[in-house]
Design a protein around this motif. Structure first.
Motif, PDB file in Angstrom:
ATOM      1  N   GLN A   7       0.833  -1.206   0.000  1.00  0.00           N
ATOM      2  CA  GLN A   7       0.000   0.000   0.000  1.00  0.00           C
ATOM      3  C   GLN A   7       0.864   1.251   0.000  1.00  0.00           C
ATOM      4  O   GLN A   7       0.617   2.194  -0.753  1.00  0.00           O
ATOM      5  CB  GLN A   7      -0.938   0.001   1.198  1.00  0.00           C
ATOM      6  N   GLN A   8       1.906   1.274   0.830  1.00  0.00           N
ATOM      7  CA  GLN A   8       2.797   2.429   0.884  1.00  0.00           C
ATOM      8  C   GLN A   8       3.530   2.623  -0.443  1.00  0.00           C
ATOM      9  O   GLN A   8       3.719   3.753  -0.890  1.00  0.00           O
ATOM     10  CB  GLN A   8       3.803   2.267   2.023  1.00  0.00           C
ATOM     11  N   LEU A   9       3.918   1.527  -1.071  1.00  0.00           N
ATOM     12  CA  LEU A   9       4.596   1.613  -2.366  1.00  0.00           C
ATOM     13  C   LEU A   9       3.677   2.198  -3.426  1.00  0.00           C
ATOM     14  O   LEU A   9       4.080   3.068  -4.201  1.00  0.00           O
ATOM     15  CB  LEU A   9       5.114   0.243  -2.795  1.00  0.00           C
ATOM     16  N   VAL A  10       2.424   1.738  -3.466  1.00  0.00           N
ATOM     17  CA  VAL A  10       1.479   2.267  -4.451  1.00  0.00           C
ATOM     18  C   VAL A  10       1.263   3.759  -4.211  1.00  0.00           C
ATOM     19  O   VAL A  10       1.270   4.560  -5.158  1.00  0.00           O
ATOM     20  CB  VAL A  10       0.139   1.500  -4.415  1.00  0.00           C
ATOM     21  N   LEU A  11       1.115   4.157  -2.967  1.00  0.00           N
ATOM     22  CA  LEU A  11       0.921   5.577  -2.664  1.00  0.00           C
ATOM     23  C   LEU A  11       2.145   6.399  -3.057  1.00  0.00           C
ATOM     24  O   LEU A  11       2.023   7.510  -3.580  1.00  0.00           O
ATOM     25  CB  LEU A  11       0.585   5.767  -1.184  1.00  0.00           C
ATOM     26  N   LYS A  12       3.339   5.845  -2.827  1.00  0.00           N
ATOM     27  CA  LYS A  12       4.573   6.521  -3.223  1.00  0.00           C
ATOM     28  C   LYS A  12       4.628   6.680  -4.742  1.00  0.00           C
ATOM     29  O   LYS A  12       4.959   7.750  -5.255  1.00  0.00           O
ATOM     30  CB  LYS A  12       5.769   5.718  -2.721  1.00  0.00           C
ATOM     31  N   ILE A  13       4.287   5.630  -5.460  1.00  0.00           N
ATOM     32  CA  ILE A  13       4.283   5.680  -6.922  1.00  0.00           C
ATOM     33  C   ILE A  13       3.249   6.691  -7.410  1.00  0.00           C
ATOM     34  O   ILE A  13       3.507   7.488  -8.310  1.00  0.00           O
ATOM     35  CB  ILE A  13       4.028   4.273  -7.513  1.00  0.00           C
ATOM     36  N   ARG A  14       2.081   6.685  -6.799  1.00  0.00           N
ATOM     37  CA  ARG A  14       1.029   7.632  -7.190  1.00  0.00           C
ATOM     38  C   ARG A  14       1.495   9.072  -6.960  1.00  0.00           C
ATOM     39  O   ARG A  14       1.118   9.964  -7.718  1.00  0.00           O
ATOM     40  CB  ARG A  14      -0.253   7.365  -6.407  1.00  0.00           C
ATOM     41  N   SER A  15       2.325   9.292  -5.947  1.00  0.00           N
ATOM     42  CA  SER A  15       2.805  10.653  -5.667  1.00  0.00           C
ATOM     43  C   SER A  15       3.699  11.165  -6.799  1.00  0.00           C
ATOM     44  O   SER A  15       3.912  12.366  -6.918  1.00  0.00           O
ATOM     45  CB  SER A  15       3.554  10.710  -4.334  1.00  0.00           C
ATOM     46  N   HIS A  16       4.192  10.268  -7.630  1.00  0.00           N
ATOM     47  CA  HIS A  16       4.981  10.646  -8.805  1.00  0.00           C
ATOM     48  C   HIS A  16       4.082  10.960 -10.003  1.00  0.00           C
ATOM     49  O   HIS A  16       4.578  11.265 -11.080  1.00  0.00           O
ATOM     50  CB  HIS A  16       5.953   9.529  -9.192  1.00  0.00           C
ATOM     51  N   GLY A  17       2.775  10.843  -9.812  1.00  0.00           N
ATOM     52  CA  GLY A  17       1.840  11.215 -10.867  1.00  0.00           C
ATOM     53  C   GLY A  17       1.329  10.074 -11.730  1.00  0.00           C
ATOM     54  O   GLY A  17       0.606  10.316 -12.692  1.00  0.00           O
ATOM     55  N   LEU A  18       1.679   8.829 -11.400  1.00  0.00           N
ATOM     56  CA  LEU A  18       1.189   7.708 -12.201  1.00  0.00           C
ATOM     57  C   LEU A  18      -0.235   7.348 -11.792  1.00  0.00           C
ATOM     58  O   LEU A  18      -0.580   7.368 -10.601  1.00  0.00           O
ATOM     59  CB  LEU A  18       2.087   6.477 -12.035  1.00  0.00           C
ATOM     60  N   SER A  19      -1.030   7.006 -12.763  1.00  0.00           N
ATOM     61  CA  SER A  19      -2.400   6.569 -12.492  1.00  0.00           C
ATOM     62  C   SER A  19      -2.398   5.105 -12.047  1.00  0.00           C
ATOM     63  O   SER A  19      -1.414   4.384 -12.231  1.00  0.00           O
ATOM     64  CB  SER A  19      -3.247   6.697 -13.758  1.00  0.00           C
ATOM     65  N   GLN A  20      -3.499   4.672 -11.489  1.00  0.00           N
ATOM     66  CA  GLN A  20      -3.637   3.263 -11.138  1.00  0.00           C
ATOM     67  C   GLN A  20      -3.466   2.393 -12.376  1.00  0.00           C
ATOM     68  O   GLN A  20      -2.826   1.341 -12.314  1.00  0.00           O
ATOM     69  CB  GLN A  20      -4.996   2.993 -10.503  1.00  0.00           C
ATOM     70  N   ALA A  21      -4.015   2.829 -13.492  1.00  0.00           N
ATOM     71  CA  ALA A  21      -3.922   2.052 -14.725  1.00  0.00           C
ATOM     72  C   ALA A  21      -2.471   1.913 -15.185  1.00  0.00           C
ATOM     73  O   ALA A  21      -2.051   0.835 -15.627  1.00  0.00           O
ATOM     74  CB  ALA A  21      -4.769   2.699 -15.822  1.00  0.00           C
ATOM     75  N   GLU A  22      -1.685   2.978 -15.063  1.00  0.00           N
ATOM     76  CA  GLU A  22      -0.277   2.924 -15.471  1.00  0.00           C
ATOM     77  C   GLU A  22       0.528   2.046 -14.520  1.00  0.00           C
ATOM     78  O   GLU A  22       1.386   1.276 -14.955  1.00  0.00           O
ATOM     79  CB  GLU A  22       0.326   4.326 -15.553  1.00  0.00           C
ATOM     80  N   ILE A  23       0.253   2.135 -13.227  1.00  0.00           N
ATOM     81  CA  ILE A  23       0.930   1.261 -12.267  1.00  0.00           C
ATOM     82  C   ILE A  23       0.602  -0.189 -12.593  1.00  0.00           C
ATOM     83  O   ILE A  23       1.484  -1.045 -12.614  1.00  0.00           O
ATOM     84  CB  ILE A  23       0.520   1.597 -10.818  1.00  0.00           C
ATOM     85  N   ALA A  24      -0.672  -0.451 -12.863  1.00  0.00           N
ATOM     86  CA  ALA A  24      -1.101  -1.809 -13.188  1.00  0.00           C
ATOM     87  C   ALA A  24      -0.383  -2.327 -14.425  1.00  0.00           C
ATOM     88  O   ALA A  24       0.114  -3.456 -14.444  1.00  0.00           O
ATOM     89  CB  ALA A  24      -2.618  -1.842 -13.398  1.00  0.00           C
ATOM     90  N   ARG A  25      -0.286  -1.501 -15.449  1.00  0.00           N
ATOM     91  CA  ARG A  25       0.383  -1.914 -16.684  1.00  0.00           C
ATOM     92  C   ARG A  25       1.848  -2.246 -16.407  1.00  0.00           C
ATOM     93  O   ARG A  25       2.344  -3.293 -16.828  1.00  0.00           O
ATOM     94  CB  ARG A  25       0.283  -0.816 -17.736  1.00  0.00           C
ATOM     95  N   ARG A  26       2.523  -1.382 -15.678  1.00  0.00           N
ATOM     96  CA  ARG A  26       3.950  -1.586 -15.407  1.00  0.00           C
ATOM     97  C   ARG A  26       4.209  -2.780 -14.495  1.00  0.00           C
ATOM     98  O   ARG A  26       5.243  -3.432 -14.605  1.00  0.00           O
ATOM     99  CB  ARG A  26       4.556  -0.330 -14.774  1.00  0.00           C
ATOM    100  N   ALA A  27       3.284  -3.049 -13.571  1.00  0.00           N
ATOM    101  CA  ALA A  27       3.478  -4.132 -12.598  1.00  0.00           C
ATOM    102  C   ALA A  27       2.866  -5.449 -13.041  1.00  0.00           C
ATOM    103  O   ALA A  27       3.034  -6.464 -12.369  1.00  0.00           O
ATOM    104  CB  ALA A  27       2.901  -3.724 -11.243  1.00  0.00           C
ATOM    105  N   GLY A  28       2.126  -5.428 -14.146  1.00  0.00           N
ATOM    106  CA  GLY A  28       1.478  -6.657 -14.603  1.00  0.00           C
ATOM    107  C   GLY A  28       0.276  -7.046 -13.752  1.00  0.00           C
ATOM    108  O   GLY A  28       0.008  -8.226 -13.538  1.00  0.00           O
TER     109      GLY A  28
END
Length: 73
Positions: A7-28
């Motif tokens: 959860q903390q990692l996702v929030l950290k990544i989101r703070s860089h401006g990535l959307s949930q969809a982009e995180i999902a794509r990059r993480a599979g």
């Protein structure tokens, strides 16, 4: 960074401006899985998911540091 939860990692990544969809794509992952991790609905995640999230966060951190110091990527 290795002690951060998914959860903390996702929030950290989101703070860089990535959307949930982009995180999902990059993480599979699915966008729904990222949403559940971000909101805390999914507490347990596979080790490979944590590894993917750590790699994404580390890459974004490096890119941010390069941008701040003016070093070419």
């Amino acid at each position: 960074m290795s002690t951060l939860t998914a959860q903390q990692l996702v929030l950290k990544i989101r703070s860089h401006g990535l959307s949930q969809a982009e995180i999902a794509r990059r993480a599979g992952l699915s966008q729904g899985a990222v949403s559940h991790i971000e909101t805390g609905r999914r507490k347990q995640v596979y080790a490979h998911t944590l590894d993917s999230l750590r790699r994404i966060a580390a890459t974004l951190d490096r890119q941010q540091k390069r941008a701040q110091t003016g070093v070419a990527a």
